[in-house]
Design a protein around this motif. Structure first.
Motif, PDB file in Angstrom:
ATOM      1  N   ALA A   1      53.518  39.978  37.062  1.00  0.00           N
ATOM      2  CA  ALA A   1      52.348  39.431  37.513  1.00  0.00           C
ATOM      3  C   ALA A   1      51.143  40.182  37.676  1.00  0.00           C
ATOM      4  O   ALA A   1      51.474  41.391  38.076  1.00  0.00           O
ATOM      5  CB  ALA A   1      52.896  38.662  38.699  1.00  0.00           C
ATOM      6  N   ALA A   2      50.002  40.027  37.411  1.00  0.00           N
ATOM      7  CA  ALA A   2      48.862  40.780  37.560  1.00  0.00           C
ATOM      8  C   ALA A   2      48.585  40.847  39.135  1.00  0.00           C
ATOM      9  O   ALA A   2      49.015  39.802  39.960  1.00  0.00           O
ATOM     10  CB  ALA A   2      47.559  40.306  36.892  1.00  0.00           C
TER      11      ALA A   2
ATOM     12  N   LEU B   1      42.032  41.067  39.143  1.00  0.00           N
ATOM     13  CA  LEU B   1      41.197  40.389  38.157  1.00  0.00           C
ATOM     14  C   LEU B   1      41.189  41.100  36.941  1.00  0.00           C
ATOM     15  O   LEU B   1      41.494  40.766  35.900  1.00  0.00           O
ATOM     16  CB  LEU B   1      39.834  39.759  38.560  1.00  0.00           C
TER      17      LEU B   1
ATOM     18  N   GLU C   1      43.303  43.491  35.936  1.00  0.00           N
ATOM     19  CA  GLU C   1      44.654  43.544  35.443  1.00  0.00           C
ATOM     20  C   GLU C   1      45.095  42.335  34.731  1.00  0.00           C
ATOM     21  O   GLU C   1      45.851  42.459  33.975  1.00  0.00           O
ATOM     22  CB  GLU C   1      45.937  44.042  36.639  1.00  0.00           C
ATOM     23  N   TYR C   2      44.544  41.236  35.202  1.00  0.00           N
ATOM     24  CA  TYR C   2      44.859  39.852  34.589  1.00  0.00           C
ATOM     25  C   TYR C   2      44.305  39.870  33.145  1.00  0.00           C
ATOM     26  O   TYR C   2      45.066  39.481  32.146  1.00  0.00           O
ATOM     27  CB  TYR C   2      44.216  38.719  35.300  1.00  0.00           C
ATOM     28  N   TRP C   3      43.075  40.502  32.865  1.00  0.00           N
ATOM     29  CA  TRP C   3      42.622  40.599  31.613  1.00  0.00           C
ATOM     30  C   TRP C   3      43.190  41.607  30.852  1.00  0.00           C
ATOM     31  O   TRP C   3      43.601  41.505  29.545  1.00  0.00           O
ATOM     32  CB  TRP C   3      41.188  40.740  31.588  1.00  0.00           C
TER      33      TRP C   3
ATOM     34  N   TYR D   1      46.237  39.806  29.352  1.00  0.00           N
ATOM     35  CA  TYR D   1      46.142  38.675  28.956  1.00  0.00           C
ATOM     36  C   TYR D   1      46.818  38.456  27.484  1.00  0.00           C
ATOM     37  O   TYR D   1      46.740  39.338  26.703  1.00  0.00           O
ATOM     38  CB  TYR D   1      44.830  38.307  28.635  1.00  0.00           C
TER      39      TYR D   1
ATOM     40  N   GLY E   1      45.192  32.816  38.222  1.00  0.00           N
ATOM     41  CA  GLY E   1      45.706  33.265  37.035  1.00  0.00           C
ATOM     42  C   GLY E   1      47.289  33.584  36.784  1.00  0.00           C
ATOM     43  O   GLY E   1      47.632  33.708  35.590  1.00  0.00           O
ATOM     44  N   ASN E   2      47.966  33.888  37.909  1.00  0.00           N
ATOM     45  CA  ASN E   2      49.441  34.053  37.821  1.00  0.00           C
ATOM     46  C   ASN E   2      50.123  32.654  37.974  1.00  0.00           C
ATOM     47  O   ASN E   2      51.297  32.902  38.241  1.00  0.00           O
ATOM     48  CB  ASN E   2      49.745  34.876  38.873  1.00  0.00           C
TER      49      ASN E   2
ATOM     50  N   ILE F   1      45.327  35.618  42.223  1.00  0.00           N
ATOM     51  CA  ILE F   1      44.176  36.022  41.356  1.00  0.00           C
ATOM     52  C   ILE F   1      43.559  34.941  40.783  1.00  0.00           C
ATOM     53  O   ILE F   1      43.985  34.087  39.989  1.00  0.00           O
ATOM     54  CB  ILE F   1      44.905  36.791  39.907  1.00  0.00           C
TER      55      ILE F   1
ATOM     56  N   VAL G   1      40.829  32.921  38.590  1.00  0.00           N
ATOM     57  CA  VAL G   1      40.067  32.831  37.357  1.00  0.00           C
ATOM     58  C   VAL G   1      39.273  31.775  37.121  1.00  0.00           C
ATOM     59  O   VAL G   1      39.869  30.752  37.477  1.00  0.00           O
ATOM     60  CB  VAL G   1      41.140  33.091  36.113  1.00  0.00           C
TER      61      VAL G   1
END
Length: 223
Positions: free
Chosen positions: A4-5, A8, A10-12, A15, A167-168, A175, A177
């Protein structure tokens, strides 16, 4: 299991993670697709015949590479993620006229002195950026006669505006988004207010009409 990120950024970075073994192979740059369905919808012709183009949210960069390789367009691919940008640079470093920049869309448009014949986004930064902030900046960086075009998932009717999500999913760090979802009519009105003409904003139905369609918007800055 995909980790999991924790931010934000790290989320992208993570992705659409690669789930195969070994180094992720470079994708083929043999098509320009606006929709989520292979072989469905228009292609690069939607942009006209630009000499220069900016992609907002270029990720792996295959559409930018297609324009540069097949049509000789000088393309800048912009992405918020350092990881996505580094990967795209590694994959397409042998493609003349193709540059990848790590930056947030509004920050880049506000600071660059470059201008473009086409600015486009394929399920990218236009979906994840407040259009009231983004569209005026796009107008400033688009050459007269230039085309602005983008695609994203069709909105759910009656549920318009910023749409925050975790996001997670429902596990891991919080996170947030945000996606901006509006009707074709709303987009047409916004673009008209910012001086665009020849506006075509529509929902392109999926090959199976029971499936999610694609919001597809194209507009032109007056020459």
């Amino acid at each position: 299991m995909t980790r999991a990120a924790t931010s934000l950024t790290e989320y992208w970075d993570t992705y659409r993670p690669y789930r195969g073994e070994g180094e992720q192979p470079r994708p083929a740059a043999d098509a320009f697709a606006w929709t989520q369905y292979e072989g469905h919808g228009p292609g690069a012709e939607l942009l006209g015949s630009p000499r220069t183009a900016l992609e907002l949210g270029s990720a792996e960069g295959k559409e930018a590479a297609y324009l540069a390789q097949r049509h000789g367009v000088e393309v800048t691919g912009l992405d918020f993620s350092a990881t996505q940008t580094a990967r795209a640079r590694r994959w397409w470093q042998d493609t003349p006229g193709l540059t990848f920049v790590e930056a947030e869309a509004c920050a880049h448009l506000a600071s660059t002195t470059a201008s473009y014949d086409a600015i486009y986004s394929i399920w990218g930064a236009v979906w994840f950026t407040d259009p009231d902030q983004l569209v005026p900046l796009i107008t400033q960086r688009l050459n007269p006669g230039g085309v602005f075009a983008f695609s994203q998932a069709e909105p759910i009717e009656g549920y318009y505006g910023p749409d925050p999500m975790y996001g997670n999913g429902l596990a891991g760090r919080k996170i947030v988004v945000v996606r901006w979802a509006y009707s074709p009519t709303w987009w047409a009105d916004l673009l008209k207010r910012h001086g665009f003409t020849d506006i075509d904003a529509q929902i392109l139905a999926a090959p199976d009409p029971r499936d999610v369609g694609t919001l597809l918007v194209r507009a032109q800055r007056p020459a």
